[in-house]
Each structure stands twice: as C-alpha cells, then as structure tokens.
Design an enzyme around this catalytic site. Structure first.
Site, PDB file in Angstrom:
ATOM      1  N   TYR A 142     -10.673   8.032  19.263  1.00 55.54           N
ATOM      2  CA  TYR A 142     -11.691   7.438  18.403  1.00 55.54           C
ATOM      3  C   TYR A 142     -11.787   5.916  18.555  1.00 55.54           C
ATOM      4  O   TYR A 142     -12.525   5.278  17.820  1.00 55.54           O
ATOM      5  CB  TYR A 142     -11.465   7.884  16.959  1.00 55.54           C
ATOM      6  CG  TYR A 142     -11.720   9.361  16.844  1.00 55.54           C
ATOM      7  CD1 TYR A 142     -12.978   9.859  16.575  1.00 55.54           C
ATOM      8  CD2 TYR A 142     -10.705  10.282  17.115  1.00 55.54           C
ATOM      9  CE1 TYR A 142     -13.236  11.216  16.540  1.00 55.54           C
ATOM     10  CE2 TYR A 142     -10.942  11.644  17.089  1.00 55.54           C
ATOM     11  CZ  TYR A 142     -12.212  12.105  16.796  1.00 55.54           C
ATOM     12  OH  TYR A 142     -12.459  13.453  16.781  1.00 55.54           O
ATOM     13  N   GLN A 173       0.804  -1.219   0.000  1.00 52.21           N
ATOM     14  CA  GLN A 173       0.000   0.000   0.000  1.00 52.21           C
ATOM     15  C   GLN A 173       0.839   1.272   0.000  1.00 52.21           C
ATOM     16  O   GLN A 173       0.286   2.374  -0.096  1.00 52.21           O
ATOM     17  CB  GLN A 173      -0.927   0.005   1.223  1.00 52.21           C
ATOM     18  CG  GLN A 173      -1.909  -1.145   1.267  1.00 52.21           C
ATOM     19  CD  GLN A 173      -2.613  -1.268   2.610  1.00 52.21           C
ATOM     20  OE1 GLN A 173      -2.569  -0.369   3.453  1.00 52.21           O
ATOM     21  NE2 GLN A 173      -3.274  -2.393   2.821  1.00 52.21           N
ATOM     22  N   HIS A 207      -1.264   0.120   5.903  1.00 53.66           N
ATOM     23  CA  HIS A 207      -1.923   1.142   6.719  1.00 53.66           C
ATOM     24  C   HIS A 207      -1.072   2.396   6.916  1.00 53.66           C
ATOM     25  O   HIS A 207      -0.687   2.743   8.021  1.00 53.66           O
ATOM     26  CB  HIS A 207      -2.320   0.558   8.077  1.00 53.66           C
ATOM     27  CG  HIS A 207      -3.306  -0.561   7.999  1.00 53.66           C
ATOM     28  ND1 HIS A 207      -3.826  -1.176   9.118  1.00 53.66           N
ATOM     29  CD2 HIS A 207      -3.871  -1.179   6.932  1.00 53.66           C
ATOM     30  CE1 HIS A 207      -4.669  -2.125   8.750  1.00 53.66           C
ATOM     31  NE2 HIS A 207      -4.709  -2.151   7.421  1.00 53.66           N
ATOM     32  N   GLU A 222     -15.580   3.882   9.071  1.00 56.24           N
ATOM     33  CA  GLU A 222     -16.179   4.987   9.826  1.00 56.24           C
ATOM     34  C   GLU A 222     -16.006   6.333   9.142  1.00 56.24           C
ATOM     35  O   GLU A 222     -15.047   6.550   8.387  1.00 56.24           O
ATOM     36  CB  GLU A 222     -15.541   5.079  11.218  1.00 56.24           C
ATOM     37  CG  GLU A 222     -15.771   3.871  12.099  1.00 56.24           C
ATOM     38  CD  GLU A 222     -15.172   4.018  13.484  1.00 56.24           C
ATOM     39  OE1 GLU A 222     -15.378   3.102  14.301  1.00 56.24           O
ATOM     40  OE2 GLU A 222     -14.512   5.056  13.760  1.00 56.24           O
ATOM     41  N   TYR A 244     -10.574 -10.696  11.080  1.00 53.05           N
ATOM     42  CA  TYR A 244     -10.786 -11.325   9.782  1.00 53.05           C
ATOM     43  C   TYR A 244     -11.113 -12.811   9.918  1.00 53.05           C
ATOM     44  O   TYR A 244     -11.734 -13.395   9.036  1.00 53.05           O
ATOM     45  CB  TYR A 244      -9.567 -11.112   8.889  1.00 53.05           C
ATOM     46  CG  TYR A 244      -9.465  -9.687   8.394  1.00 53.05           C
ATOM     47  CD1 TYR A 244     -10.339  -9.202   7.437  1.00 53.05           C
ATOM     48  CD2 TYR A 244      -8.513  -8.806   8.907  1.00 53.05           C
ATOM     49  CE1 TYR A 244     -10.268  -7.903   6.986  1.00 53.05           C
ATOM     50  CE2 TYR A 244      -8.435  -7.494   8.468  1.00 53.05           C
ATOM     51  CZ  TYR A 244      -9.313  -7.052   7.503  1.00 53.05           C
ATOM     52  OH  TYR A 244      -9.258  -5.745   7.068  1.00 53.05           O
TER      53      TYR A 244
END
Length: 370
Positions: free
Chosen positions: A252, A87, A149, A242, A263
């Site tokens: 949060y 990523q 991430h 979200e 998963y």
C-alpha cells in the site's frame, strides 16, 4: 447538519456527559444523539455481546462491561498488563465469531517488556466479569521504545481468520520491509497460528504472519458484509489519510507513495506508483480517521451501504457513500460537538454507537428521532 437545541447546550452535554438526547437534522435522516454513559478515560474499542451488553476498553488498561443501556458498569478482571505510553495502552476489543459456543474475547494492546513495547493481541474466555485462560497470540516484533503508531484494530473474515493492523511505530521505512511487523496487516487463525496460504510463507526472511504491507497507522478495520473483504482506514502524516481494501501480498505504498507531506512541509513521495495500491479514498488535509463501520441495519434505511469513520483531528463523524468502488459523496455529522471520535460501531438495535477520546469521555448512541 444542525443541532436543533442551542449549540451552547450541546457543548455542555458533550462536556458533562448528561444522559439526555439532542436532535440532529442530517441530509438523509433526523436522529437523536444520546450520551448513554460518561467518565471513561480515553476509551478505544467497543464490542457488543450477543445479549446486547457492551465491552469498552480504556487506554489505561481497564476493560468495562456495561448493560445495553450503558448502565451497571463493572470492571472485567484478568486483562493483561499494558504499556500506557502516549498512544499505547489497552486498545481494541472484538469477539470470536462463534462467541456463544466459545466465548473468547480478543484484546489488542501495547505490551511492555525490558526492550520497549509492541502491539500485541491476546484472548481470554469471558466468564461472568472475568477473563480466564488469557493467552498471548501475537506480538508485533521487534519491541521498541516510544509510544507512537500501534495501529491495533482487529477483524475476523467470513472464514474465521483474524486480521490485525500494526502501525509503523514511527520507523516508516520498515513498513516496506518484510522482516518485521511494522506497518502491516497480519493474518492468523483464531488461535494465533499461521494460515497455510499466507502470501509470504515461502519468502526468505519474511515474517510469515504478514498478509499485506506498506501501511502507516491503520486504526479502523471492518469486514465488508457484502464482499467479505477487509477494509481499513489509516492515518497519513499531513494529509493522505486513506481507506484501503486489503488483499494478499499487496503493498500500500507507505512511505514511498502518499498524498501526505512531511510535518515541516515538503512532499514525501509521489501520489501513485506502479506495483503499489492506490487508496479507495483519501483525505487531504487529514481528518485523523479512527473507528470504522459499515451500516446495513433497517432503522436508518437511507444510510444502508454507507461507511462511517470517526475523525480525531477534525472532530466529526464522516458518512461516506460508495458507488462502484468509488466514494461519491461525504457528509460530516456532529461537527458542532467537538468530539474526537475514536470508535464507531453499529449496535444490535441498528443504532450507531460512538466512543469519544478524552479524559472524561462519553459513550454516545445515534438513534432515529422519529
């Protein structure tokens, strides 16, 4: 929502990037879907210059400069070296709020080092087709291996502060710890300094750039033009994507609180907990949100005040109607196209522009059909 032309033709357009317009009927508007350009390799971020030209990042490290119609593509030189792992790579791009006076272009990217890689943000002055005086403003430490991430969206607020999202890098418990930059919203001045009212300045062992925390992988960010607030969307694990409204010092919840699951099946935690912020909206099952826009232009009047979110996993564009702080309606657009929508931006012409995440990807414009 339906494509007026046969789905098979639309699929060919999506695959080949043919620059012709398809007509779509949605709940509120009839609009055209036009592929302006194609052949981008996993594009990630889009920014509009004051004259209508566009900057488009590709995850492999290239920054593209295009004219307002998607033509005359050139490569902007002077970009940083990036770690193109999974990523990671060259990610978001935004402009300084006073770009016409100080033409800084801000880039977020996975920065390589001997210790691994890290989400980083730097800026350079756009001079023709080159970034000059490029400087690194922020690195989300510690460096680590792997390509998961990175977060990596950016926005400026109305006071000129720069907000940066970082992902948890697959080390989720660190999102709750303030001695690192994982799973956080970072707030800096436009030149990378720490604002003197950041919420954790006086807390021992806390990173001073942290503005809020407890996040998993935020890949959409906007400044709400009416309230001035910073809004984000973020990926949950298996459910629990979200939308959150960011505030100073707020937690949060990730991974202590989530609507998502492991998963392999079991719950991760409760859906709510005292002292942790509930989301404005969540998707369960996941849509994998990335890209975020607030629509306030005139060309689609019935969409004014709506939110638009790109969906990677369920390949559509989500239109959200918000009333009194609550999402009261959601429409799925372009779900027949099969596009992993990485970014969505409102253009200076009032159209919506989309980037599709694939190896040979199109740049798409949605404009009124009538």
């Amino acid at each position: 929502m339906r494509l007026v032309l046969p789905l098979a033709i639309a699929a060919l357009v999506a695959a080949a990037g043919i620059a012709s317009a398809q007509t779509v009927d949605s709940e509120e508007h009839r609009f055209q879907v036009q592929v302006l350009a194609e052949g981008f390799s996993h594009p990630w971020g889009l920014a509009f210059l004051p004259d209508g030209r566009m900057l488009v990042t590709e995850r492999g490290g290239r920054l593209n400069l295009l004219d307002a119609n998607g033509n005359n593509r050139r490569t902007v030189e002077g970009t940083p070296s990036v770690a193109t792992e999974n990523q990671g790579g060259l990610l978001d791009v935004i402009l300084h709020p006073d770009f016409e006076e100080t033409p800084w272009v801000y880039l977020s990217y996975a920065r390589p080092s001997s210790e691994g890689n890290a989400t980083a943000v730097g800026r350079g002055l756009l001079d023709g087709e080159q970034l000059t005086d490029f400087e690194v403003l922020f690195v989300a430490t510690p460096y680590t291996g792997g390509g998961r991430h990175f977060g990596s969206r950016m926005a400026f607020d109305e006071d000129g502060y720069l907000y940066i999202s970082t992902g948890d890098r697959g080390q989720r418990d660190r999102s709750q710890e303030l001695d690192n930059h994982y799973g956080k919203i970072i707030r800096l001045t436009d030149d990378g300094q720490i604002p003197d009212d950041n919420p954790f300045l006086d807390q021992r062992d806390a990173q001073p750039g942290i503005y809020s925390y407890g996040l998993r992988n935020p890949q959409g960010m906007i400044r709400h033009p009416e309230t001035g607030e910073i809004w984000i969307n973020e990926h949950g694990p298996r459910g629990g994507d979200e939308i959150n409204i960011i505030g100073p010092g707020l937690n949060y919840g990730w991974p202590k609180v989530t609507h998502g699951r492991e998963y392999h099946g079991p719950r991760i935690g409760p859906e709510s907990m005292d002292g942790m912020e509930d989301p404005l909206h969540h998707w369960t099952p996941s849509i994998a949100p990335s890209g975020f826009a607030y629509y306030d232009a005139d060309v689609f009047p019935a969409w004014q005040g709506n939110l638009f979110v790109g969906a990677l996993a369920q390949t559509h564009l989500a239109r959200l109607v918000v009333d009194n702080g609550e999402v009261v309606h959601e429409e799925r657009l372009l779900d027949d196209a099969g596009w992993r929508i990485r970014d969505v931006r409102q253009g200076p012409d009032g159209a919506l522009y989309l980037l599709v995440d694939q190896r040979r990807a199109p740049l798409v414009r949605l404009s009124p059909a009538d």
